[in-house]
Design an enzyme around this catalytic site. Structure first.
Site, PDB file in Angstrom:
ATOM      1  CE1 TYR A 120      -4.398  -1.154  -0.072  1.00 23.01           C
ATOM      2  CE2 TYR A 120      -3.307  -3.032   0.955  1.00 23.01           C
ATOM      3  CZ  TYR A 120      -4.398  -2.488   0.297  1.00 23.01           C
ATOM      4  OH  TYR A 120      -5.482  -3.274   0.000  1.00 23.01           O
ATOM      5  CD  GLU A 162      -6.833  -5.791   1.517  1.00 16.67           C
ATOM      6  OE1 GLU A 162      -5.585  -5.758   1.593  1.00 16.67           O
ATOM      7  OE2 GLU A 162      -7.484  -4.987   0.827  1.00 16.67           O
TER       8      GLU A 162
END
Length: 438
Positions: A120, A162
């Protein structure tokens, strides 16, 4: 769920500037891909090149759709949620709980691809750098700070969800995290262009429970296929049986896409190279298109290879003893291109609460009306209206994007509330399906 929220000032700035980013979306996308892949070729494998922009976008509308729909290549790629959520659902930025459904759906895709928290910051860095490079002085320090904050909050939200999905999968009986080697136990040609692959764990361990309607991701090394990051191809395929059968099954259509596109590369690999006894890397099952408890009649609508996930839901409903009316509408090209037909017809014969309706868009001379199909032509509102008791049903559908958009529009005209409409979009075009009902 992450409790960090965006400041009111950030929300206002992002909402005000999102249209500017959308206007230059295609240019930002190309800049993003070029620089990310130059510096991090190992991440290229997580992106679908079929969805990456090439050449010039000719209209402002096409630029905006490219940006909103799939900024990072596929809806399942890390960071795809940035534009799907920040841009496509921009009005919800100040109500993060309202984003849960969208975030959860994309998070399932990320988990199936084994997206990790460390991806990310990389994605965010190159996204923000591309925005600044393309917009120049328009992207002031204040604007960039707002988008940086927004990305950070959403990235944290995705990482948390997640992580929970992956940990739940790993802790389940027979579960695992990442990819697990599976052996192809059987390969069955289902129709002229579709084959089923029956899989079991190579280690002989148990299979985890999964929900009908979920999918797995394959990581396959395709001979002769090469990208900067390597030769692996990642591809989602729906599980085409209800749970509890003792194996995984996927039913894959040979895609006629352009040579080199990931869809055609992977489907051709399965059809031409995968044999019984081969070992494939498979993810845990993920996905949110599952049966919802309800007293209403069930309606399944499938076109083409979309029949796989609808069959899984259909079979599961019968396995669970659901005795309310079940309607299964199918649209196929003809009888030669009708996978899983015999299984569906056998289940319908055994369960009097099931009604089948088959539409063939171009039936062959061998296809007999009444025996092989009920309607010649395309499946739409007229066929649904004539064969259903009304709109007070729960609807599940999958198929090609134009078909899904047509069915979604038909259900809207039919008066079906949004909470009774269920579908899964496997590509970057989810916004298109709802375009006619806004």
């Amino acid at each position: 769920m992450s409790r960090k929220s965006l400041s009111a000032e950030t929300v206002a700035i992002v909402k005000a500037t999102a249209p500017v980013l959308a206007e230059h979306g295609a240019t930002i996308i190309r800049h993003f891909y070029r620089h990310l892949h130059d510096d991090h070729p190992e991440l290229e494998l997580l992106f679908n090149p079929a969805n990456q922009p090439t050449g010039e976008q000719k209209t402002r509308a096409s630029q905006q759709e490219a940006f909103r729909g799939d900024f990072f290549g596929r809806e399942g790629a890390p960071g795809a949620a940035l534009t799907n959520v920040l841009n496509g659902s921009i009005t919800s930025l100040d109500d993060l709980p309202a984003l849960k459904a969208t975030v959860m759906r994309i998070a399932h895709r990320h988990a199936s691809l084994d997206i990790r928290p460390e991806h990310y910051p990389i994605i965010g860095h190159y996204f923000l750098a591309s925005v600044k490079a393309i917009l120049g002085d328009v992207a002031t320090d204040e604007i960039m700070a707002a988008w940086r904050e927004a990305y950070g909050v959403l990235a944290d939200l995705f990482i948390e969800i997640e992580r929970d999905l992956m940990q739940k999968s790993a802790r389940a009986l027979g579960g695992w995290e990442g990819f697990r080697p599976f052996v192809v136990r059987q390969k069955v040609q289902e129709s002229a262009d579709a084959a089923s692959f029956y899989l079991s764990p190579r280690d002989g361990g148990p299979l985890p429970h999964y929900e009908a309607g979920q999918y797995v991701t394959f990581r396959v090394e395709v001979p002769g296929y090469s990208r900067v990051g390597g030769s692996a191809v990642y591809r989602n395929y729906s599980l085409s049986t209800a749970p509890g059968k003792g194996y995984f099954r996927v039913t894959i259509k040979r895609e006629p896409g352009a040579e080199g596109s990931p869809d055609s590369v992977c489907s051709r690999f399965f059809h031409d190279h995968v044999r019984e006894g081969d070992v494939l890397d498979v993810s845990s099952p993920y996905g949110e298109l599952v049966l919802v408890e309800s007293p209403r009649p069930l309606v399944f609508i499938a076109a083409g290879i979309g029949i796989t996930v609808m069959f899984s839901l259909f079979q599961s409903a019968l396995d669970r003893g659901i005795d309310r009316p079940i309607y299964f509408f199918q649209m196929m090209h003809d009888g030669r291109h009708h996978p899983l037909r015999r299984e569906i017809e056998e289940l319908a014969r055994r369960h009097p609460n099931v009604t089948l309706h088959r539409c063939y868009s171009q039936p062959s001379a061998e296809d007999e009306p009444g025996r092989d199909y009920e309607t010649r032509g395309r499946l739409g509102l007229g066929t649904l209206g004539r064969n259903l008791p009304g709109s007070d049903c729960d609807f599940y559908f999958t198929g090609p994007i134009p078909f899904m958009r047509s069915i979604r529009g038909a259900l809207h005209v039919f008066g079906v509330p949004a909470d009774r409409v269920h579908y899964e979009c496997y590509g970057p075009h989810g916004a298109e399906i709802e375009a006619d009902v806004r």
